[in-house]
Design a protein around this motif. Structure first.
Motif, mmCIF file in Angstrom:
data_model
loop_
_atom_site.group_PDB
_atom_site.id
_atom_site.type_symbol
_atom_site.label_atom_id
_atom_site.label_comp_id
_atom_site.label_asym_id
_atom_site.label_seq_id
_atom_site.Cartn_x
_atom_site.Cartn_y
_atom_site.Cartn_z
ATOM 1 N N LEU A 89 -19.567 -0.985 -8.436
ATOM 2 C CA LEU A 89 -19.023 -0.435 -9.672
ATOM 3 C C LEU A 89 -18.046 0.702 -9.372
ATOM 4 C CD1 LEU A 89 -19.049 -0.306 -12.794
ATOM 5 C CD2 LEU A 89 -21.017 1.219 -12.599
ATOM 6 N N LEU A 90 -18.397 1.558 -8.415
ATOM 7 C CA LEU A 90 -17.505 2.651 -8.025
ATOM 8 C C LEU A 90 -16.208 2.116 -7.433
ATOM 9 C CD1 LEU A 90 -20.112 5.030 -6.382
ATOM 10 C CD2 LEU A 90 -18.934 5.396 -8.559
ATOM 11 N N ALA A 91 -16.302 1.067 -6.632
ATOM 12 C CA ALA A 91 -15.101 0.476 -6.030
ATOM 13 C C ALA A 91 -14.201 -0.132 -7.100
ATOM 14 C CB ALA A 91 -15.495 -0.570 -4.989
ATOM 15 N N VAL A 92 -14.795 -0.810 -8.075
ATOM 16 C CA VAL A 92 -14.011 -1.386 -9.171
ATOM 17 C C VAL A 92 -13.368 -0.265 -9.989
ATOM 18 C CG1 VAL A 92 -14.163 -2.697 -11.335
ATOM 19 C CG2 VAL A 92 -15.298 -3.547 -9.274
ATOM 20 N N ALA A 93 -14.122 0.801 -10.253
ATOM 21 C CA ALA A 93 -13.573 1.934 -11.010
ATOM 22 C C ALA A 93 -12.417 2.570 -10.246
ATOM 23 C CB ALA A 93 -14.668 2.962 -11.291
ATOM 24 N N ARG A 94 -12.544 2.673 -8.921
ATOM 25 C CA ARG A 94 -11.461 3.243 -8.114
ATOM 26 C C ARG A 94 -10.219 2.362 -8.207
ATOM 27 N NH1 ARG A 94 -11.213 6.444 -3.132
ATOM 28 N NH2 ARG A 94 -13.039 7.478 -4.007
ATOM 29 N N ALA A 95 -10.389 1.049 -8.102
ATOM 30 C CA ALA A 95 -9.261 0.126 -8.201
ATOM 31 C C ALA A 95 -8.609 0.220 -9.587
ATOM 32 C CB ALA A 95 -9.720 -1.302 -7.913
ATOM 33 N N LEU A 96 -9.431 0.319 -10.623
ATOM 34 C CA LEU A 96 -8.907 0.466 -11.976
ATOM 35 C C LEU A 96 -8.117 1.769 -12.099
ATOM 36 C CD1 LEU A 96 -8.754 -0.526 -14.917
ATOM 37 C CD2 LEU A 96 -10.951 0.586 -15.300
ATOM 38 N N LEU A 97 -8.652 2.845 -11.560
ATOM 39 C CA LEU A 97 -7.966 4.136 -11.569
ATOM 40 C C LEU A 97 -6.601 4.029 -10.899
ATOM 41 C CD1 LEU A 97 -7.872 7.289 -11.864
ATOM 42 C CD2 LEU A 97 -9.005 7.364 -9.643
ATOM 43 N N LEU A 98 -6.556 3.395 -9.735
ATOM 44 C CA LEU A 98 -5.286 3.259 -9.022
ATOM 45 C C LEU A 98 -4.290 2.445 -9.845
ATOM 46 C CD1 LEU A 98 -6.568 2.720 -5.387
ATOM 47 C CD2 LEU A 98 -5.636 4.807 -6.399
ATOM 48 N N GLY A 99 -4.770 1.413 -10.516
ATOM 49 C CA GLY A 99 -3.894 0.620 -11.373
ATOM 50 C C GLY A 99 -3.349 1.423 -12.537
ATOM 51 N N ILE A 100 -4.194 2.228 -13.143
ATOM 52 C CA ILE A 100 -3.771 3.058 -14.270
ATOM 53 C C ILE A 100 -2.741 4.088 -13.827
ATOM 54 C CG2 ILE A 100 -4.580 4.856 -15.869
ATOM 55 C CD1 ILE A 100 -7.225 3.207 -16.060
ATOM 56 N N LEU A 101 -2.912 4.612 -12.618
ATOM 57 C CA LEU A 101 -2.043 5.678 -12.140
ATOM 58 C C LEU A 101 -0.769 5.181 -11.467
ATOM 59 C CD1 LEU A 101 -4.681 8.173 -10.717
ATOM 60 C CD2 LEU A 101 -3.502 8.248 -12.924
ATOM 61 N N GLN A 102 -0.563 3.881 -11.393
ATOM 62 C CA GLN A 102 0.634 3.342 -10.741
ATOM 63 C C GLN A 102 1.918 3.955 -11.298
ATOM 64 O OE1 GLN A 102 1.186 1.380 -8.144
ATOM 65 N NE2 GLN A 102 -0.971 1.058 -7.726
ATOM 66 N N SER A 103 1.946 4.254 -12.586
ATOM 67 C CA SER A 103 3.154 4.786 -13.206
ATOM 68 C C SER A 103 3.300 6.298 -13.035
ATOM 69 C CB SER A 103 3.186 4.441 -14.697
ATOM 70 O OG SER A 103 2.101 5.078 -15.347
ATOM 71 N N ASP A 104 2.298 6.948 -12.506
ATOM 72 C CA ASP A 104 2.320 8.399 -12.333
ATOM 73 C C ASP A 104 2.242 8.707 -10.839
ATOM 74 O OD1 ASP A 104 1.936 11.140 -12.319
ATOM 75 O OD2 ASP A 104 0.472 11.125 -13.943
ATOM 76 N N GLY A 105 3.391 8.789 -10.196
ATOM 77 C CA GLY A 105 3.460 8.913 -8.742
ATOM 78 C C GLY A 105 2.649 10.053 -8.160
ATOM 79 N N ALA A 106 2.733 11.243 -8.746
ATOM 80 C CA ALA A 106 2.015 12.395 -8.191
ATOM 81 C C ALA A 106 0.513 12.193 -8.278
ATOM 82 C CB ALA A 106 2.420 13.672 -8.919
ATOM 83 N N ARG A 107 0.051 11.727 -9.405
ATOM 84 C CA ARG A 107 -1.398 11.515 -9.564
ATOM 85 C C ARG A 107 -1.855 10.352 -8.708
ATOM 86 N NH1 ARG A 107 -3.490 11.966 -15.446
ATOM 87 N NH2 ARG A 107 -5.396 12.423 -14.313
ATOM 88 N N LEU A 108 -1.013 9.347 -8.537
ATOM 89 C CA LEU A 108 -1.371 8.223 -7.674
ATOM 90 C C LEU A 108 -1.552 8.711 -6.239
ATOM 91 C CD1 LEU A 108 -1.884 5.233 -7.217
ATOM 92 C CD2 LEU A 108 0.589 4.922 -6.964
ATOM 93 N N ASP A 109 -0.663 9.580 -5.771
ATOM 94 C CA ASP A 109 -0.803 10.134 -4.421
ATOM 95 C C ASP A 109 -2.126 10.878 -4.286
ATOM 96 O OD1 ASP A 109 1.653 9.102 -3.699
ATOM 97 O OD2 ASP A 109 2.727 10.987 -4.009
ATOM 98 N N ASP A 110 -2.501 11.640 -5.313
ATOM 99 C CA ASP A 110 -3.786 12.355 -5.291
ATOM 100 C C ASP A 110 -4.943 11.364 -5.238
ATOM 101 O OD1 ASP A 110 -2.450 14.768 -5.432
ATOM 102 O OD2 ASP A 110 -2.788 15.034 -7.587
ATOM 103 N N ALA A 111 -4.863 10.299 -6.023
ATOM 104 C CA ALA A 111 -5.938 9.303 -6.054
ATOM 105 C C ALA A 111 -6.048 8.586 -4.714
ATOM 106 C CB ALA A 111 -5.699 8.299 -7.176
ATOM 107 N N LEU A 112 -4.914 8.300 -4.105
ATOM 108 C CA LEU A 112 -4.935 7.627 -2.803
ATOM 109 C C LEU A 112 -5.502 8.525 -1.711
ATOM 110 C CD1 LEU A 112 -1.523 5.748 -2.984
ATOM 111 C CD2 LEU A 112 -3.822 4.734 -3.072
#
Length: 121
Positions: A89-112
């Motif tokens: 569930l955590l892995a799926v949530a992480r993947a979902l988070l990364l998908g949501i943040l694709q349009s927000d470069g700075a936040r995507l870098d933080d998530a990665l």
């Protein structure tokens, strides 16, 4: 169509599951537990930086919602995931988070840059 009286308790349990996940420190605790078969309270405290009382409160919420289990051995308490699917569930949530943040470069870098999750079984 509203759910029936018989279905309501099932939705309440599901809502409880998400309440258990509804805090950044609880998610981090679950991530730490997903990386090891078990983790001591002292290790969780070191990794999260939480005061003992705050960590205890978060662990109590996770236990109440059946996301973790604990075991006392001598003077130490160890925690583990109650079900390996919590890690999934955590892995799926992480993947979902990364998908949501694709349009927000700075936040995507933080998530990665978040600590890696163990591979799903």
């Amino acid at each position: 169509m509203p759910f029936s009286q018989r279905q309501r308790p099932l939705y309440e349990v599901k809502a409880g599951l998400f309440k258990g996940l509804a805090h950044p420190f609880r998610i981090r605790i679950l991530e730490l537990l997903s990386a090891s078969p078990e983790v001591s309270v002292a290790e969780l405290q070191d990794e999260t930086g939480l005061e003992a009382s705050h960590l205890s409160q978060h662990l109590a919420v996770l236990r109440r919602h059946r996301l973790v289990e604990s075991e006392r051995r001598a003077s130490h308490v160890y925690y583990r995931l109650a079900d390996p699917r919590v890690a999934e569930l955590l892995a799926v949530a992480r993947a979902l988070l990364l998908g949501i943040l694709q349009s927000d470069g700075a936040r995507l870098d933080d998530a990665l840059a978040l600590p890696a999750l163990p591979p799903s079984a």
